[in-house]
Design an enzyme around this catalytic site. Structure first.
Site, PDB file in Angstrom:
ATOM      1  N   CYS A 113      -4.031   5.492  -7.360  1.00 28.41           N
ATOM      2  CA  CYS A 113      -4.558   6.592  -6.721  1.00 28.41           C
ATOM      3  C   CYS A 113      -3.459   7.538  -6.519  1.00 28.41           C
ATOM      4  O   CYS A 113      -4.073   8.962  -6.406  1.00 28.41           O
ATOM      5  CB  CYS A 113      -5.221   6.182  -5.071  1.00 28.41           C
ATOM      6  SG  CYS A 113      -3.906   5.485  -4.214  1.00 28.41           S
ATOM      7  N   HIS A 431      -3.287   4.606   0.706  1.00 27.84           N
ATOM      8  CA  HIS A 431      -4.192   5.284  -0.194  1.00 27.84           C
ATOM      9  C   HIS A 431      -3.977   6.680  -0.266  1.00 27.84           C
ATOM     10  O   HIS A 431      -3.884   7.678   0.686  1.00 27.84           O
ATOM     11  CB  HIS A 431      -5.505   4.873   0.020  1.00 27.84           C
ATOM     12  CG  HIS A 431      -6.672   5.286  -0.920  1.00 27.84           C
ATOM     13  ND1 HIS A 431      -6.753   4.883  -2.211  1.00 27.84           N
ATOM     14  CD2 HIS A 431      -7.784   6.306  -0.738  1.00 27.84           C
ATOM     15  CE1 HIS A 431      -7.619   5.478  -2.914  1.00 27.84           C
ATOM     16  NE2 HIS A 431      -8.530   6.266  -2.085  1.00 27.84           N
TER      17      HIS A 431
END
Length: 483
Positions: A113, A431
């Site tokens: 990510c 994230h």
């Protein structure tokens, strides 16, 4: 490395390579490219059951030349929206993507990510895409190594894929070339690839692109990264103890927003980031001494990048930690206060023209329409003379990049166009997500392969203070005027 064949429905894909040093999820991404079946929908039959994303290839027992069976439904081909009054909430998701005007998401290839969010932010810089388009895959200068060249080509191809597709793109070649060039992004822990730092990925990618695009013969491509993202700083280094003073200059790709208990807003963090203390040898004292370094911006880019310094090394626990403090940032950023005197002179006329243009839009009187227009014109002429002096002292603002084109001049005022956020309390996990403003003014959240439309008021709420997404990198676009 193994070579197998894969049977899916009525199709047979021969000679599909499996890199057994990487998790099966990457193999599923290869099959996604071949079949259009997303990894989460794939069911691959192996000895003992279904192939798991994190399985150990040695224990799976796949052999050279083996035929594997795969089941799963491919994504449907997206049709263009039909003409007529169709409401957005009634549209299929992928048709909505086309209508909103943004490109595809990126498949997460296993803790990637950080890379996906970086790519999505930089992909929306049209000038960078233009420079990459002129960089042909077959052309490589002797000035750059093969790995830099291949990473540049992979970036070019990935940008093209994002422009052509609606369904998510698996950035396999780009990830492979990124890890070849920078092995730190290939670190493995417990058999899985580790989460990496998005800012490090951003900086390393721009550095590689700056080398390859600078080496091209195209005048538009030459030094494109420096012109688009480079910030020139001039610094005064002073030692209060000895009275020694010197000047330094450097080029960077981002400004740092340092966070402390005193910092509540980006402006304050940037002010802290441009001042620092360092210890070095003092010739007059004959020993080490403390120097203060006070920096000013001497040349501005088309796209100004700001990094919130949220991660630091905690000595007590001997590990990386994250600062969760809320730091507000504006949709419109004025960096005039951080500029050198020379640059302020250069910005004076463009800023005045910008104020007049914005005043006209609001129906206000401008310098050209006032009763004292003669005096105003005289002042404008004086300012233009200052502009010329400033350009000469800086070896021409046009040549150095303060203006990108002869007709367009920077004003020192920037508009927010992208935010890269980090969610979670741990610096080595969490994230990353990209929030990008489209040409039509709408914002899109790119959560890996899931693009989600957002409201502008949601963007300024990414300022931190909890477990929600918080800004880690902000990218601003220069507001220019014609003279």
């Amino acid at each position: 490395m193994l070579t197998v064949s894969v049977k899916w429905q009525k199709e047979l894909f021969p000679k599909v390579e499996i890199d057994t040093s990487q998790p099966p999820y990457l193999f599923k991404c290869q099959l996604y490219d071949l079949t259009g079946v997303p990894p989460e929908r794939q069911k691959i039959m192996v000895k003992g059951g279904l192939l798991k994303d994190d399985a150990d290839w040695a224990k799976v027992g796949v052999k050279e030349g083996q035929k594997l069976m795969m089941m799963g439904t491919a994504d449907e081909v997206v049709k263009a929206p039909e003409k007529g009054p169709v409401f957005a909430e009634d549209m299929p998701e992928e048709e909505l993507v086309v209508t909103v005007g943004h490109s595809a998401g990126l498949v997460n290839l296993g803790n990637t990510c950080y890379m996906n969010s970086t790519i999505q932010c930089l992909h929306f810089v049209p000038e960078l895409k233009s420079a990459l388009t002129k960089y042909l895959p077959s052309v490589r200068s002797n000035e750059i190594d093969l790995s830099t060249h291949q990473l540049t080509v992979a970036t070019r191809e990935l940008f093209n894929e994002l422009d052509k597709n609606v369904k998510p793109v698996a950035p396999m070649r780009f990830l492979t070339e990124l890890r070849k060039k920078y092995p730190q992004f290939a670190q493995v822990q417990n058999g899985l690839y580790m989460q990496q730092d998005a800012e490090e990925c951003w900086t390393q990618l721009l550095y590689s692109l700056s080398l390859s695009l600078k080496s091209t013969s195209s005048s538009e491509g030459a030094d494109a990264v420096k012109r688009l993202f480079g910030i020139d700083l001039v610094s005064r280094v002073h030692c209060a103890e000895s009275g020694e003073e010197s000047a330094e200059s450097e080029s960077v790709y981002s400004l740092k927003c340092h966070i402390s208990h005193e910092v509540n807003h980006l402006h304050e963090g940037l002010k802290h980031g441009l001042k620092s203390e360092l210890e070095k040898a003092s010739p007059s004292l004959g020993r080490s001494a403390v120097y203060t370094k006070d920096s000013r911006i001497n040349d501005l880019p088309r796209y100004l990048t700001v990094q919130f310094v949220r991660f630091f090394w905690k000595r007590e626990t001997n590990q990386k930690a994250k600062i969760l403090r809320k730091v507000d940032y504006p949709l419109e950023l004025d960096v005039h206060d951080f500029c050198s005197d020379d640059l302020r002179k250069i910005l004076e006329v463009p800023r005045r023209v910008l104020r007049d243009e914005e005043g006209k839009k609001l129906g206000l009187k401008t310098s050209g329409s006032s009763s004292t227009s003669t005096n105003k014109d005289i002042k404008m002429t004086d300012a233009e003379e200052q502009l010329n002096v400033g350009e000469e002292s800086s070896k021409s603002a046009l040549e150095q990049g303060t203006t990108l084109e002869k007709e367009h001049h920077l004003t020192g005022i920037y508009d927010l166009v992208a935010v890269l956020t980090h969610k979670g309390r741990s610096a080595d996990s969490g994230h990353y997500v990209a929030w990008v403003k489209q040409e039509n003014g709408k914002w899109i959240q790119f959560d890996d392969d899931n693009p989600i439309p957002q409201r502008e008021e949601d963007i300024i709420r990414l300022s931190g203070g909890g477990d929600w997404h918080m800004a880690y990198i902000c990218m601003y676009k220069a507001r220019c005027v014609s003279l």
